[in-house]
Scaffold this motif. Structure first.
Motif, PDB file in Angstrom:
ATOM      1  N   UNK A   9       0.581  -1.312  -0.212  1.00  0.00           N
ATOM      2  CA  UNK A   9      -0.365   0.090   0.092  1.00  0.00           C
ATOM      3  C   UNK A   9       0.508   1.613   0.016  1.00  0.00           C
ATOM      4  N   UNK A  10       1.874   1.026   0.950  1.00  0.00           N
ATOM      5  CA  UNK A  10       2.401   2.308   0.856  1.00  0.00           C
ATOM      6  C   UNK A  10       4.052   1.943   1.522  1.00  0.00           C
ATOM      7  N   UNK A  67       2.026  -3.158  13.473  1.00  0.00           N
ATOM      8  CA  UNK A  67       0.677  -3.032  13.475  1.00  0.00           C
ATOM      9  C   UNK A  67       0.160  -3.709  12.256  1.00  0.00           C
ATOM     10  N   UNK A  68      -1.167  -3.974  12.956  1.00  0.00           N
ATOM     11  CA  UNK A  68      -2.305  -5.032  11.930  1.00  0.00           C
ATOM     12  C   UNK A  68      -3.561  -4.218  12.053  1.00  0.00           C
ATOM     13  N   UNK A  69      -4.048  -4.517  10.687  1.00  0.00           N
ATOM     14  CA  UNK A  69      -5.405  -3.912  10.811  1.00  0.00           C
ATOM     15  C   UNK A  69      -6.205  -4.602  10.086  1.00  0.00           C
ATOM     16  N   UNK A  73      -9.577  -4.580  10.355  1.00  0.00           N
ATOM     17  CA  UNK A  73     -10.466  -3.941   9.422  1.00  0.00           C
ATOM     18  C   UNK A  73      -9.969  -4.519   8.113  1.00  0.00           C
ATOM     19  N   UNK A  74      -9.180  -4.105   7.981  1.00  0.00           N
ATOM     20  CA  UNK A  74      -8.736  -3.290   6.601  1.00  0.00           C
ATOM     21  C   UNK A  74      -7.544  -4.581   6.056  1.00  0.00           C
ATOM     22  N   UNK A 107      -4.545  -5.264   6.672  1.00  0.00           N
ATOM     23  CA  UNK A 107      -3.247  -3.765   6.352  1.00  0.00           C
ATOM     24  C   UNK A 107      -2.514  -4.917   7.499  1.00  0.00           C
ATOM     25  N   UNK A 165       1.759  -3.288   8.907  1.00  0.00           N
ATOM     26  CA  UNK A 165       2.481  -2.002   9.126  1.00  0.00           C
ATOM     27  C   UNK A 165       3.723  -2.736   9.244  1.00  0.00           C
ATOM     28  N   UNK A 207       3.395  -0.249   4.832  1.00  0.00           N
ATOM     29  CA  UNK A 207       1.926  -1.260   4.550  1.00  0.00           C
ATOM     30  C   UNK A 207       1.868  -2.069   3.624  1.00  0.00           C
ATOM     31  N   UNK A 211      -7.303 -10.932  -0.575  1.00  0.00           N
ATOM     32  CA  UNK A 211      -8.108 -12.405   0.029  1.00  0.00           C
ATOM     33  C   UNK A 211      -8.912 -12.885  -1.068  1.00  0.00           C
TER      34      UNK A 211
END
Lengths: 80, 132
Positions: free
Chosen positions: B75-76, B99-101, B103-104, B106, B108, B127, B132
Motif C-alpha cells: 500500500x505504501x 501494526x495489524x489492521x 478491519x482492512x 493491512x 505495517x 504497509x 483475499x
C-alpha cells in the motif's frame, strides 16, 4: 470528545491522506462525492484513523458506514 | 495466514555487480556519484555509492517473496537513507510487524538495512495489504 472536534480531527486526516488542502467534508460526505476517495485511500484512511485515535474497527463496522457521519458515530461509540 | 504483532523477519542481501549493473541498464541513472569513483571520493565518499532505490528493490523482494503468503500488495512505503552503500556490500535486513489492521487486512512493518559495520544504511516503514 465533542462531535465537531471529532469531525475537525477526521478532516485533518482526510486532508493528509487525500492530499487535498481544499477538501471540504461533512457528516453527509461519502466516497461518491469526495474526490480521490477510492478503495485504496479508504484503507489508508481507516488505518490512519485507527492509529490516530488508538482504536480498532471491525470489517463489519466499516462496511456498515454509509457516510462520514456514521464513521464519526462509530468512533464515538468507542469512547472517543 | 496468521501474522502477529512483533513477528520478526530477516534476510541478507548483497549489492552485487549484477544488481548494480541491472539497475543502471533498466533505469539509466548514470549519475557520476554512482558510476565514477573519483567523483564520489571528491564528494566525501569512500568510493562510488550505490543507488538508494536499489534497496527498494530488495524491499519489493521481501514483501513479494519472503513472507509466508503470496497474497500481498504494497500500500505504501517510506525509506530514509542514513549511510552510503557500496558495491558488494552485504546488507542485513530486519523487519518487524508493528501494526495489524484486521478491519482492512493491512499490516505495517518497520524495517532496517545494516551493513557489515552494523551501521544502519536505511530504515523505514511499509504497509501492505493481504489479498483475499
Amino acid at each position: 470528545m465533542d462531535r465537531n472536534e471529532l469531525l475537525t480531527q477526521i478532516k485533518t486526516i482526510f486532508i493528509d491522506i487525500l492530499d487535498n488542502e481544499e477538501l471540504v467534508i461533512g457528516e453527509t460526505s461519502t466516497a461518491n462525492n469526495v474526490d480521490d476517495w477510492d478503495s485504496l485511500t479508504h484503507i489508508q484512511l481507516v488505518v490512519a484513523i485507527e492509529k490516530h485515535f488508538k482504536i480498532r474497527f471491525t470489517s463489519k463496522e466499516i462496511q456498515s458506514w454509509k457516510n462520514v457521519g456514521e464513521m464519526l458515530t462509530c468512533i464515538k461509540n468507542k469512547g472517543i | 495466514m496468521n501474522f502477529e504483532l512483533g513477528n520478526k523477519f530477516e534476510e541478507c542481501f548483497v549489492l552485487s555487480n549484477e544488481v548494480y549493473n541491472g539497475f543502471i541498464v533498466v533505469f539509466k541513472d548514470k549519475n557520476p556519484l554512482h558510476t565514477n569513483n573519483q567523483f564520489a571520493v571528491n564528494k566525501g565518499f569512500k568510493n562510488k555509492i550505490m543507488h538508494g532505490n536499489i534497496l527498494n528493490g530488495f524491499l519489493s523482494y521481501f514483501i513479494g517473496e519472503c513472507l509466508p503468503t503470496k497474497d500481498v500488495i504494497i500500500h505504501s512505503q517510506e525509506i530514509q537513507f542514513k549511510n552510503a552503500v557500496y558495491l558488494n556490500d552485504e546488507l542485513q535486513f530486519n523487519a518487524e510487524i508493528i501494526g495489524i489492521y484486521d478491519s482492512v487486512n493491512a499490516i505495517e512493518f518497520t524495517y532496517s538495512f545494516k551493513n557489515k559495520e552494523e551501521l544502519i544504511v536505511a530504515k523505514g516503514k511499509i504497509q501492505i495489504g493481504l489479498l483475499k
